[in-house]
Design an enzyme around this catalytic site. Structure first.
Site, PDB file in Angstrom:
ATOM      1  CD  GLU A  28      -4.097  -7.101   3.480  1.00 49.97           C
ATOM      2  OE1 GLU A  28      -4.846  -7.403   4.422  1.00 49.97           O
ATOM      3  OE2 GLU A  28      -3.802  -5.926   3.188  1.00 49.97           O
ATOM      4  N   GLY A  45      -0.370  -4.834   1.456  1.00 51.71           N
ATOM      5  CA  GLY A  45      -1.526  -4.879   0.570  1.00 51.71           C
ATOM      6  C   GLY A  45      -1.270  -5.644  -0.706  1.00 51.71           C
ATOM      7  CD  GLU A  53       0.004  -5.065   6.435  1.00 55.59           C
ATOM      8  OE1 GLU A  53      -0.401  -5.035   5.265  1.00 55.59           O
ATOM      9  OE2 GLU A  53       0.622  -6.047   6.918  1.00 55.59           O
ATOM     10  CB  ALA A  78      -0.922  -0.003   1.214  1.00 55.79           C
TER      11      ALA A  78
END
Length: 693
Positions: free
Chosen positions: A105, A102, A125, A63
């Site tokens: 993910e 991310g 994270e 991210a």
């Protein structure tokens, strides 16, 4: 479709390529483009399978942290992942380089994952005070089981290719081009030779033992790992319930102070390279000399050798040179064991080291770093010799903690080539490097050493010349506040426990024992002649040193030790403390742990504000970086200037003025704090104003 996503078709296979350099960061724009590309290929009746891969050196670094505040914009990352999972056509993701946060993910929501050899995956994270909030705790747990995913997520660790294959995170490991590997996997799926299915369809076995052990392990730590464990437990629920629980826990952490502090620390590391000299033409540094084979010289040489540059180290005696060589080789072997070097690079580093006694061996190096003891006369003598020996254009650097770089530079005929490089011990481990720019240091010299810092994986922070520069100047004030607390009634252990409770790994008196109380006394002795008569002075540390108690190395200081293990408070030091209070006529006051923390941090912020006010540091964030990477300031607190904004300038002024009733010489309100109250500015505002010096 977009300049950050490329859509292709190869027969009946559709391909989505991430093309957002340099790291394919999954910000709002990229996730929206992938969402649209997926919808296009799902709607195309000629496409039977879809491949998702990245262009460049990696799949995606995850991210875009700058877009965290836009997490709710549609399509959200969970929206995109649900679309991938729910696709009626099999979706293959191909991971190469790295797939973190991310990005992993994203891949977990596809129906099959292929890894290219050398890939690393992870969900880091927690290092930002968060947990994976787009299905990471739910889908990764469905692939690996509870115990492995706790280890991966709560540590925020990277998983290498072979382990990812073993755990089932990737279905197979290929070589070569990600696009080709994706096409091959898609064709195997369509031919029935490879099974692809949504991760959401998998179930998770309960593991109460693993969850209980993890809760006990992380009970006294940061909040993010604790909430991650809660989310992982929710993976035993139906997927929709688990995802809902994960998202709620993620949003709770998003509002927390830990998350704000850790994100600030993340950006602080990157902000320090924005210096006035960064546009200057840099010099080439291929060979490096180190003068001094003590602890600092050995560490500096090790760091440079690990970075792949040859080092010539100078010592005064053959025996000392041999000891330095042995110590550096031991460090390099340690780096090999930790995976910092390969067998080949380890052998090359040892071969690139030369420890000699003849200073003329430095005649052709590009950079010399002097790392002898803190004595001005000795250092200026060395620099006069280096000036005579080294080639024109060679950068002459001094590793000094306090001494005047300008005075050292004046010992040469080329002060423009002289700069301070304040390493922290152990120099091959500690990440901070204070770059002390002299009055006559050439811009290209400063720019060059910042490049060298990046080469040796340091966090460089630019400082102007003053006693102690940024870090040790603030440390001196912080230590005085701690010593005054002890004079006024707190015990050594009270102060240490309070600050360790705040988040420091060690309190200041335990740190003093570790560093050596005799070393700190030598610094105080050096400054004694210039100490103002109005300044309070605590003689307690001097009296302890007078007893021959230097800390851990003598097994007694503020505390007593068996080897390196602390076994209790030194009763003799406590007696000295009481005797000095009595001699000074002081009545002991009571201080709570919060009182101690407030005083110590306010002293630190007060001095740091002066450092900014005087232009010694470029920005408040530079001070935060110094404290985070060199002085053990708790990372989740973000640094003293980040914390100062949470306290507020008026509250800080109120504290200082209250403390000044007892000691007006030490406690003084910096004018910058009063200006901030008048203008409504914050230290964060100053970071923005000075982002591009």
């Amino acid at each position: 479709m977009s300049d950050i996503v490329r859509v292709e078709r190869d027969g009946d296979i559709g391909l989505i390529c991430l093309t957002k350099p340099p790291v394919n960061a999954l910000g709002v724009a990229l996730r929206s483009a992938v969402f649209d590309a997926l919808a296009e290929l799902v709607a195309d009746t000629s496409v039977r399978a879809i491949v998702l891969y990245g262009e460049g050196r990696l799949f995606s670094a995850g991210a875009d942290i700058k877009d965290f505040a836009r997490a709710a914009e549609t399509p959200t990352l969970p929206d995109l992942l649900k679309a991938l999972n729910d696709s009626a056509k099999p979706v293959v993701s191909v991971l190469h380089g790295v797939a973190f946060g991310g990005a992993l993910e994203l891949a977990l929501a596809t129906h099959l994952r292929v890894g290219i050899e050398g890939v690393k995956v992870g969900l880091p994270e927690v290092t930002l005070g968060l947990l994976p909030g787009a299905g990471g705790t739910q889908r990764l747990t469905r692939l690996t089981g509870i115990a492995p995913v706790i280890d991966i997520i709560c540590k925020g660790r990277h998983v290498a290719d072979s382990e990812a294959l073993e755990l089932g995170i990737i279905a197979r490991l290929d070589q070569g081009d990600p696009r080709d590997a994706g096409l091959m996997a898609a064709r195997d799926i369509l031919a029935g030779n490879l099974t692809a299915r949504p991760t959401d369809d998998l179930t998770v076995m309960a593991d109460d033992a693993a969850l209980s052990a993890a809760r006990a392990k992380y009970a006294k730590g940061l909040t993010a790992p604790q909430r991650a464990i809660d989310a992982i437990e929710a993976a035993t629920l139906p997927i929709d319930e688990g995802l809902k629980r994960e998202r709620a826990l993620f949003m709770e952490l998003m509002q927390g102070e830990e998350r704000a502090g850790l994100v600030h620390a993340f950006f602080a590391e990157r902000a320090t390279t924005k210096i006035p000299e960064r546009g200057a033409q840099t010099r080439t540094v291929e060979t490096v000399g180190v003068v001094g084979g003590g602890t600092m010289g050995v560490g500096i040489a090790t760091a440079i050798l690990i970075a792949g540059r040859p080092v010539t180290l100078i010592e005064t005696q053959v025996e000392a040179a041999a000891r330095a060589q042995k110590a550096i080789e031991a460090n390099l072997t340690g780096a090999l064991k930790r995976g910092k070097l390969t067998a080949d690079s380890h052998a090359a580093a040892i071969g690139a080291l030369s420890c000699v006694t003849d200073i003329t061996a430095l005649s052709d190096v590009d950079l010399v770093i002097e790392a002898i003891f803190e004595d001005m006369a000795t250092k200026t003598g060395i620099f006069a010799k280096l000036d005579a020996v080294c080639k024109q254009g060679c950068i002459l650097a001094t590793n000094t903690s306090y001494l005047d770089v300008n005075e050292i530079a004046e010992a040469t005929k080329r002060p423009q080539d002289v700069i301070g490089l304040h390493f922290f011990s152990p120099a091959h481990i500690m990440r901070l490097l204070e770059v002390v720019v002299g009055a006559k240091t050439a811009p290209e010299v400063t720019a060059t050493v910042f490049e060298v810092a990046r080469m040796i994986r340091k966090v460089p922070v630019r400082s102007e010349v003053c006693d102690g520069f940024i870090g040790n100047r603030i440390l001196t004030t912080y230590r005085k506040a701690c010593e005054y607390l002890v004079l006024d009634g707190a015990d050594f252990s009270d102060v240490d426990q309070a600050l360790e409770g705040f988040g420091f790994a060690m309190g200041p008196f335990a740190v003093g024992d570790l560093a050596g109380l005799d070393v700190a006394k030598a610094t105080r002795d050096r400054k004694a002649a210039t100490r103002p008569p109005e300044e309070r002075y605590s003689p307690i540390a001097d009296r302890i040193v007078d007893q021959g108690w230097f800390g851990r190395k003598t097994e007694a200081g503020y505390y007593v030790y068996e080897g390196t293990k602390k076994t209790g408070t030194n009763a003799g030091a406590v007696d000295i403390m009481h005797a000095e209070r009595k001699a000074l006529g002081l009545t002991p006051q009571e201080f709570s742990h919060q009182d101690i923390v407030d005083r110590c941090l306010t002293a630190m912020i007060m001095e740091a504000t002066g450092v900014i006010q005087e232009g010694i540091a470029l920005r408040p964030v530079d001070i935060d970086a110094v404290q985070l990477f060199g002085y053990g300031f708790p990372r989740h607190k973000g640094g003293p200037m980040h914390l100062a904004d949470q306290i507020g300038p008026q509250a800080l002024i109120n504290r200082i003025e209250a403390y000044a009733i007892q000691d007006p010489y030490f406690w003084r309100v910096p004018e910058l704090l009063r200006d901030m109250v008048a203008t409504g500015r914050t230290f964060a505002d100053l970071n923005v104003e000075r982002a591009e010096p």
